[in-house]
Design a protein around this motif. Structure first.
Motif, PDB file in Angstrom:
ATOM      1  N   TYR A  23       0.847  -1.190   0.000  1.00 32.16           N
ATOM      2  CA  TYR A  23       0.000   0.000   0.000  1.00 32.16           C
ATOM      3  C   TYR A  23       0.882   1.239   0.000  1.00 32.16           C
ATOM      4  O   TYR A  23       2.108   1.161   0.155  1.00 32.16           O
ATOM      5  CB  TYR A  23      -0.946   0.014   1.198  1.00 32.16           C
ATOM      6  N   TYR A  29      -0.651   8.165   2.109  1.00 29.42           N
ATOM      7  CA  TYR A  29      -0.857   9.471   1.471  1.00 29.42           C
ATOM      8  C   TYR A  29      -1.146  10.519   2.533  1.00 29.42           C
ATOM      9  O   TYR A  29      -1.868  10.256   3.504  1.00 29.42           O
ATOM     10  CB  TYR A  29      -2.025   9.420   0.486  1.00 29.42           C
ATOM     11  N   ARG A  65      -6.964  16.254   1.775  1.00 24.25           N
ATOM     12  CA  ARG A  65      -7.921  15.144   1.848  1.00 24.25           C
ATOM     13  C   ARG A  65      -8.846  15.168   0.633  1.00 24.25           C
ATOM     14  O   ARG A  65      -9.192  14.117   0.078  1.00 24.25           O
ATOM     15  CB  ARG A  65      -8.757  15.264   3.128  1.00 24.25           C
ATOM     16  N   PHE A  78      -7.045  13.666  -2.240  1.00 22.54           N
ATOM     17  CA  PHE A  78      -6.942  12.218  -2.089  1.00 22.54           C
ATOM     18  C   PHE A  78      -8.249  11.536  -2.464  1.00 22.54           C
ATOM     19  O   PHE A  78      -8.257  10.540  -3.195  1.00 22.54           O
ATOM     20  CB  PHE A  78      -6.556  11.859  -0.652  1.00 22.54           C
ATOM     21  N   GLU A  79      -9.356  12.045  -1.975  1.00 23.54           N
ATOM     22  CA  GLU A  79     -10.647  11.430  -2.265  1.00 23.54           C
ATOM     23  C   GLU A  79     -10.972  11.512  -3.753  1.00 23.54           C
ATOM     24  O   GLU A  79     -11.545  10.587  -4.328  1.00 23.54           O
ATOM     25  CB  GLU A  79     -11.749  12.088  -1.442  1.00 23.54           C
ATOM     26  N   HIS A 137      -8.933  11.403  -6.295  1.00 18.20           N
ATOM     27  CA  HIS A 137      -8.133  10.474  -7.099  1.00 18.20           C
ATOM     28  C   HIS A 137      -7.936   9.115  -6.441  1.00 18.20           C
ATOM     29  O   HIS A 137      -7.126   8.310  -6.918  1.00 18.20           O
ATOM     30  CB  HIS A 137      -6.769  11.091  -7.402  1.00 18.20           C
ATOM     31  N   ARG A 138      -8.664   8.873  -5.382  1.00 14.61           N
ATOM     32  CA  ARG A 138      -8.459   7.647  -4.608  1.00 14.61           C
ATOM     33  C   ARG A 138      -8.547   6.391  -5.473  1.00 14.61           C
ATOM     34  O   ARG A 138      -7.690   5.500  -5.380  1.00 14.61           O
ATOM     35  CB  ARG A 138      -9.502   7.575  -3.495  1.00 14.61           C
ATOM     36  N   ALA A 163      -5.468   3.795  -6.241  1.00 11.55           N
ATOM     37  CA  ALA A 163      -5.580   2.439  -5.700  1.00 11.55           C
ATOM     38  C   ALA A 163      -5.406   1.368  -6.769  1.00 11.55           C
ATOM     39  O   ALA A 163      -5.363   0.182  -6.435  1.00 11.55           O
ATOM     40  CB  ALA A 163      -6.935   2.259  -5.022  1.00 11.55           C
ATOM     41  N   THR A 214      -4.238   2.009  -0.738  1.00  9.45           N
ATOM     42  CA  THR A 214      -4.020   3.375  -0.253  1.00  9.45           C
ATOM     43  C   THR A 214      -4.348   3.476   1.226  1.00  9.45           C
ATOM     44  O   THR A 214      -5.236   2.790   1.732  1.00  9.45           O
ATOM     45  CB  THR A 214      -4.888   4.387  -1.019  1.00  9.45           C
ATOM     46  N   GLU A 215      -3.626   4.349   1.916  1.00  7.72           N
ATOM     47  CA  GLU A 215      -3.860   4.596   3.346  1.00  7.72           C
ATOM     48  C   GLU A 215      -3.630   6.080   3.600  1.00  7.72           C
ATOM     49  O   GLU A 215      -2.493   6.565   3.574  1.00  7.72           O
ATOM     50  CB  GLU A 215      -2.906   3.764   4.193  1.00  7.72           C
ATOM     51  N   TYR A 216      -4.705   6.825   3.826  1.00  9.31           N
ATOM     52  CA  TYR A 216      -4.581   8.267   4.061  1.00  9.31           C
ATOM     53  C   TYR A 216      -4.260   8.510   5.537  1.00  9.31           C
ATOM     54  O   TYR A 216      -4.932   7.977   6.420  1.00  9.31           O
ATOM     55  CB  TYR A 216      -5.881   8.974   3.685  1.00  9.31           C
TER      56      TYR A 216
END
Length: 294
Positions: A137, A140, A144, A147-148, A150-151, A155, A160-162
């Motif tokens: 993984y 990131y 936020r 990230f959301e 392009h999550r 992935a 992924t791990e925010y």
């Protein structure tokens, strides 16, 4: 294209080393339009033969997509590759291994150039990319919202791990976990050194060592976290600090007797002794953590 499908997000990738190439192939396999750039043209040509669009420069790669992923050697390489490149309106995801301070500075640098920024710390090796069951993984940190957005795309190659809005947190999590890994490797190296000159098969010894490390590591890590949060270092302690410090001479004497350097053990044993001097013999080893803070 049907009414229920939408075009795949276009990705521009700068950096085609072993990790970058693995990421590129995962996005290509998933059908994402991919533009690639690398200082070494041969690596670009190899990916172009597999369906990627070759950019003739970093600026061209950045211009090709709103989502720009960078996976280069170090922070200096990122600055050099993107020097003078128009980043306005771009979403920049930096998967280059850096320090937390460098990640925070790079986030500010990107913001000054009109880009949104995510930093990433890759917890995987290239063969794990594109193989979900391998368990790899990426940490990131940063926006936020970004990230959301392009999550799903991020992935595709690996999980992924925010870990937070602070752009430095991904790098910090990355290095913290890797530091724990190297400490474990150091202990394993010392263990193998102890048996190295004896009539003991290292292959037969390995599962004993692996099993013991696993059995000890999980409870230690979880209990240490709980004690650091609560501040209670003595309730429920099984192996008291005083008892463990008293046992360290045996480990050192065994190493000396086996002709093995004690350089991997002595620093930690010294921390244990120092903690005993300022703490309580009824504690476990958690107090050593705060001795490392400067």
């Amino acid at each position: 294209m049907t009414a229920n499908t939408s075009p795949k997000t276009s990705v521009s990738l700068l950096g085609l080393g072993a990790m970058g190439a693995a990421l590129a192939r995962a996005w290509l396999a998933a059908g994402h339009p991919l533009t690639v750039w690398n200082r070494t043209p041969a690596r670009v040509e190899a990916l172009a033969a597999e369906g990627a669009k070759a950019a003739d420069g970093a600026a061209g790669a950045v211009a090709a997509s709103d989502l720009v992923v960078v996976c280069l050697l170090d922070d200096g390489s990122v600055g050099s590759a993107l020097d003078g490149v128009d980043l306005a309106g771009k979403d920049l995801v930096n998967l280059t291994t850096t320090t937390p301070a460098q990640a925070r500075a790079r986030a500010a640098w990107a913001g000054e150039r009109g880009a949104r920024y995510l930093d990433g710390g890759i917890m995987a090796v290239p063969p794990m990319i594109g193989v979900p069951e391998a368990g790899g993984y990426v940490f990131y940190s940063g926006s936020r919202e970004l990230f959301e957005l392009h999550r799903a795309v991020l992935a595709v190659p690996v999980g992924t791990e925010y870990v937070g809005e602070d752009a430095g947190f991904a790098a910090l999590h990355d290095v913290a976990l890797l530091s724990g890994m190297y400490g474990m490797f150091a202990g394993a190296a010392h263990a193998f050194a102890l048996i190295r000159r004896e009539d003991i098969d290292p292959v037969a010894f390995a599962p004993l060592l692996s099993g013991y490390l696993s059995a000890m590591a999980d409870p230690y890590v979880l209990q240490t976290a709980d004690r650091l949060k609560s501040g209670d270092l003595t309730t429920g302690v099984v192996s008291r600090l005083a008892m463990q410090v008293a046992g360290t001479p045996t480990f050192l004497a065994t190493a000396e007797g086996q002709g093995v350097s004690t350089e991997l053990l002595r620093p930690y044993f010294e921390l244990m002794r120092r903690r005993l001097d300022v703490g309580s013999g009824e504690e476990d080893l958690t107090g050593v953590v705060d001795l490392l803070l400067r």
